[in-house]
Design a protein around this motif. Structure first.
Motif, PDB file in Angstrom:
ATOM      1  N   LEU A 376      -4.495 -17.199  42.555  1.00 16.24           N
ATOM      2  CA  LEU A 376      -3.503 -18.127  43.100  1.00 16.24           C
ATOM      3  C   LEU A 376      -4.159 -19.158  44.010  1.00 16.24           C
ATOM      4  O   LEU A 376      -3.828 -20.351  43.954  1.00 16.24           O
ATOM      5  CB  LEU A 376      -2.436 -17.350  43.872  1.00 16.24           C
ATOM      6  CG  LEU A 376      -1.473 -16.502  43.029  1.00 16.24           C
ATOM      7  CD1 LEU A 376      -0.616 -15.623  43.918  1.00 16.24           C
ATOM      8  CD2 LEU A 376      -0.594 -17.385  42.153  1.00 16.24           C
ATOM      9  N   ARG A 377      -5.089 -18.717  44.830  1.00 16.35           N
ATOM     10  CA  ARG A 377      -5.763 -19.666  45.735  1.00 16.35           C
ATOM     11  C   ARG A 377      -6.594 -20.686  44.951  1.00 16.35           C
ATOM     12  O   ARG A 377      -6.713 -21.845  45.367  1.00 16.35           O
ATOM     13  CB  ARG A 377      -6.621 -18.902  46.732  1.00 16.35           C
ATOM     14  CG  ARG A 377      -5.808 -18.086  47.747  1.00 16.35           C
ATOM     15  CD  ARG A 377      -6.684 -17.412  48.786  1.00 16.35           C
ATOM     16  NE  ARG A 377      -5.898 -16.736  49.798  1.00 16.35           N
ATOM     17  CZ  ARG A 377      -5.883 -15.424  50.009  1.00 16.35           C
ATOM     18  NH1 ARG A 377      -6.647 -14.632  49.246  1.00 16.35           N
ATOM     19  NH2 ARG A 377      -5.127 -14.899  50.953  1.00 16.35           N
ATOM     20  N   ALA A 378      -7.163 -20.253  43.836  1.00 13.90           N
ATOM     21  CA  ALA A 378      -7.954 -21.172  43.026  1.00 13.90           C
ATOM     22  C   ALA A 378      -7.066 -22.162  42.276  1.00 13.90           C
ATOM     23  O   ALA A 378      -7.405 -23.343  42.140  1.00 13.90           O
ATOM     24  CB  ALA A 378      -8.812 -20.389  42.034  1.00 13.90           C
ATOM     25  N   ALA A 379      -5.911 -21.697  41.783  1.00  7.07           N
ATOM     26  CA  ALA A 379      -5.044 -22.552  40.976  1.00  7.07           C
ATOM     27  C   ALA A 379      -4.109 -23.416  41.806  1.00  7.07           C
ATOM     28  O   ALA A 379      -3.635 -24.454  41.335  1.00  7.07           O
ATOM     29  CB  ALA A 379      -4.219 -21.686  40.020  1.00  7.07           C
ATOM     30  N   LEU A 380      -3.821 -22.971  43.041  1.00  6.73           N
ATOM     31  CA  LEU A 380      -2.849 -23.661  43.886  1.00  6.73           C
ATOM     32  C   LEU A 380      -3.482 -24.026  45.217  1.00  6.73           C
ATOM     33  O   LEU A 380      -3.323 -23.306  46.207  1.00  6.73           O
ATOM     34  CB  LEU A 380      -1.625 -22.763  44.115  1.00  6.73           C
ATOM     35  CG  LEU A 380      -0.813 -22.367  42.878  1.00  6.73           C
ATOM     36  CD1 LEU A 380       0.094 -21.188  43.177  1.00  6.73           C
ATOM     37  CD2 LEU A 380      -0.010 -23.556  42.382  1.00  6.73           C
ATOM     38  N   VAL A 383      -2.114 -23.153  48.983  1.00  4.02           N
ATOM     39  CA  VAL A 383      -1.133 -22.079  48.988  1.00  4.02           C
ATOM     40  C   VAL A 383      -1.377 -21.146  50.166  1.00  4.02           C
ATOM     41  O   VAL A 383      -2.523 -20.922  50.584  1.00  4.02           O
ATOM     42  CB  VAL A 383      -1.181 -21.285  47.665  1.00  4.02           C
ATOM     43  CG1 VAL A 383      -2.472 -20.473  47.542  1.00  4.02           C
ATOM     44  CG2 VAL A 383       0.030 -20.359  47.539  1.00  4.02           C
ATOM     45  N   GLN A 384      -0.296 -20.600  50.725  1.00  5.13           N
ATOM     46  CA  GLN A 384      -0.379 -19.650  51.839  1.00  5.13           C
ATOM     47  C   GLN A 384       0.207 -18.323  51.384  1.00  5.13           C
ATOM     48  O   GLN A 384       1.337 -18.267  50.898  1.00  5.13           O
ATOM     49  CB  GLN A 384       0.389 -20.188  53.047  1.00  5.13           C
ATOM     50  CG  GLN A 384      -0.160 -21.494  53.593  1.00  5.13           C
ATOM     51  CD  GLN A 384       0.733 -22.118  54.660  1.00  5.13           C
ATOM     52  OE1 GLN A 384       1.721 -21.519  55.086  1.00  5.13           O
ATOM     53  NE2 GLN A 384       0.390 -23.315  55.095  1.00  5.13           N
ATOM     54  N   LEU A 385      -0.566 -17.254  51.524  1.00  2.00           N
ATOM     55  CA  LEU A 385      -0.137 -15.924  51.103  1.00  2.00           C
ATOM     56  C   LEU A 385       0.043 -15.052  52.334  1.00  2.00           C
ATOM     57  O   LEU A 385      -0.867 -14.932  53.159  1.00  2.00           O
ATOM     58  CB  LEU A 385      -1.165 -15.300  50.157  1.00  2.00           C
ATOM     59  CG  LEU A 385      -1.504 -16.105  48.900  1.00  2.00           C
ATOM     60  CD1 LEU A 385      -2.553 -15.381  48.080  1.00  2.00           C
ATOM     61  CD2 LEU A 385      -0.254 -16.368  48.067  1.00  2.00           C
ATOM     62  N   GLY A 386       1.202 -14.443  52.465  1.00  2.00           N
ATOM     63  CA  GLY A 386       1.492 -13.604  53.622  1.00  2.00           C
ATOM     64  C   GLY A 386       1.687 -12.153  53.235  1.00  2.00           C
ATOM     65  O   GLY A 386       2.120 -11.834  52.129  1.00  2.00           O
ATOM     66  N   ALA A 387       1.377 -11.258  54.189  1.00  3.98           N
ATOM     67  CA  ALA A 387       1.558  -9.808  54.002  1.00  3.98           C
ATOM     68  C   ALA A 387       0.818  -9.313  52.772  1.00  3.98           C
ATOM     69  O   ALA A 387       1.339  -8.523  51.980  1.00  3.98           O
ATOM     70  CB  ALA A 387       3.036  -9.462  53.911  1.00  3.98           C
ATOM     71  N   VAL A 388      -0.425  -9.739  52.620  1.00  2.00           N
ATOM     72  CA  VAL A 388      -1.192  -9.422  51.417  1.00  2.00           C
ATOM     73  C   VAL A 388      -1.668  -7.979  51.397  1.00  2.00           C
ATOM     74  O   VAL A 388      -1.728  -7.349  50.334  1.00  2.00           O
ATOM     75  CB  VAL A 388      -2.393 -10.389  51.302  1.00  2.00           C
ATOM     76  CG1 VAL A 388      -3.333  -9.951  50.192  1.00  2.00           C
ATOM     77  CG2 VAL A 388      -1.908 -11.814  51.053  1.00  2.00           C
TER      78      VAL A 388
END
Length: 468
Positions: A376-380, A383-388
């Protein structure tokens, strides 16, 4: 050849039955004509003989076909006279993929069925079927004592729950147990975390309890806001708040226990729904363990995430004052979990299978989470991802997107099902973090991770940069 859909929600035998029934009603298969042999039909459709037999038996039960000994199944001769042939209706337009089954399901209610320990579970259950015929008899109202002893051992060692087996009640899912609790707390006002699990509110309200949403903060549900709500009952997910992923710190837990102890008949319902899946540190001990065996906390957990949602086994730990009332009010009730399932789980825990299984699936889900987050970080970009690092979902925020609803709808057009964060707000949805969706990965195949990331990039107009 009939077109069956293996990935549809409708079982294959029902699909086959419906298709054949339609052909009989339309006269495509005339009265008295033989249906293909079961093995022939199974080979043609790529299904099992049992699937075909189940479909044929349904046709016979409805009077559309008849079984002839040593000959097979035939279209019922009288059917054509009773139901003259009608013109076939015009074929319906093909549904858009977004309106049918999605290509990729990022909802939070599924698990990876490939990780289910089918071999060991099946072997244990078969042994019980042949060796323990007494399990066909009705069991104890709270669940079999042997299973409750194993659950007490597991909860004590891994979740810090302080209880004896007699305090445990086994039931077919958290919803059933919440319904029982609603009876015990009749007349109470229940506080529900906002955002939170809407199904809990629905179950409690359907069972006669009034509910009030209370806004959480970065540490979970505040004791001061709970006091102001006027509630005497509080439903919490402190180990891993749903859906934000917040882990409630020890200081906040102590404040909530103080709230419960301040007045008689105040209780906390602690839902520890997926505490097994924490990938960075060991989870904090349960709130029930802090309160003690007779404290004002009812502990609930389920095996839906660790085993499978279809295995309807959950349990609650009742403080002894509530246990006495439960036994009095539910004395005539039978336990809602089959005894073979109970004893299979009992043997699964006692034999060490469960802890080994948890270690295996925890590693598998951790690797999937890391791969999905990286994709996701590579494609977007941005992007911010929480509670991973806990649970089996995380929050995905896309700054600059056109809003949560547009994100969900455009993702659906690309075959990706997910839900917006605002859908979990029981009130005051304006507090929701904008452009944020809830992405579950428990049912996501590892081979599909890059495809999902690419589909979301396309949906949200964030094409991956190409080299050269």
């Amino acid at each position: 050849m009939i077109e069956l859909q293996p990935n549809a929600k409708t079982p294959l035998y029902e699909q086959l039955y419906a298709a054949l029934a339609d052909e009989i009603r339309q006269g495509v298969l005339p009265p008295g004509s033989p249906l293909p042999g079961r093995r022939t039909m199974a080979a043609q459709q790529g299904v099992s003989v049992n699937t075909v037999d189940a479909a044929y038996q349904m046709l016979a039960a409805e009077g559309l076909a008849e079984a002839r000994p040593r000959s097979g199944f035939y279209v019922q001769k009288t059917y054509g006279m009773l139901h003259p042939r009608r013109a076939a209706p015009a074929p319906a337009a093909e549904p858009h993929p977004a309106e049918n089954a999605p290509l990729y399901d990022l909802s939070t209610g599924s698990v990876d069925t490939a990780l289910f320990p089918a071999r060991s579970w099946g072997r244990l259950q078969r042994e019980l079927l042949y060796q323990r015929p007494e399990l066909l008899q009705r069991g104890e109202m709270q669940g079999d004592a042997a299973l409750r002893a194993q659950i007490a051992w597991y909860l004590s060692g891994y979740r810090g729950v302080c209880c004896t087996p007699d305090q445990i009640v086994v039931g077919a899912g958290i919803e059933y147990l919440l319904g029982c609790l609603a009876h015990l707390f009749a007349g109470s006002l229940a506080a529900i975390e906002n955002p939170g699990y809407a199904r809990t509110q629905a179950v409690l309200r359907n069972s006669g309890l009034a509910c009030v949403p209370v806004d959480i903060d970065r540490d979970g549900l505040p004791a001061a806001a709970l006091e102001q709500s006027g509630a005497s009952l509080c439903y919490l997910t402190p180990s891993h708040h749903f859906p934000t992923g917040i882990t409630m710190p020890a200081t906040r837990r102590a404040e909530l226990l103080a709230w419960a102890a301040a007045r008689p008949n105040r209780y906390i319902l602690e839902d520890d729904y997926d505490s097994e899946f924490r990938f960075d540190t060991r989870p904090l001990p349960s709130l029930q363990g802090m309160a003690g065996p007779d404290g004002p906390v009812v502990y609930l957990t389920t095996f839906s995430k660790s085993l499978a949602p279809g295995i309807r086994i959950a349990c609650m730990v009742l403080p002894r004052p509530l246990l006495a009332q439960y036994r009095r009010d539910f004395a005539a009730y039978a336990n809602t979990v089959g005894r073979f399932e109970q004893q299979t789980l009992c043997a699964f825990i006692a034999g060490g299978y469960f802890t080994r299984h948890l270690a295996r699936i925890r590693l598998a889900y951790k690797r999937r989470m890391e791969a999905f987050a990286a994709a996701l970080r590579a494609a977007l970009p941005g992007v911010q991802l929480g509670a991973v690092h806990s649970g089996l979902h995380f929050l995905l925020t896309m700054p600059g997107a056109q809003g949560e609803r547009a994100m969900v709808e455009s993702a659906a057009r690309e075959g990706v099902r997910l839900r917006g964060l605002s859908e979990y707000y029981l009130a005051r949805a304006e507090l929701c973090t904008p452009n944020t969706v809830v992405a579950g990965y428990s049912a996501l195949r590892d081979a599909d991770i890059d495809a999902v990331a690419a589909a979301l990039a396309k949906a949200w107009n964030k094409p991956s940069e190409s080299k050269g």
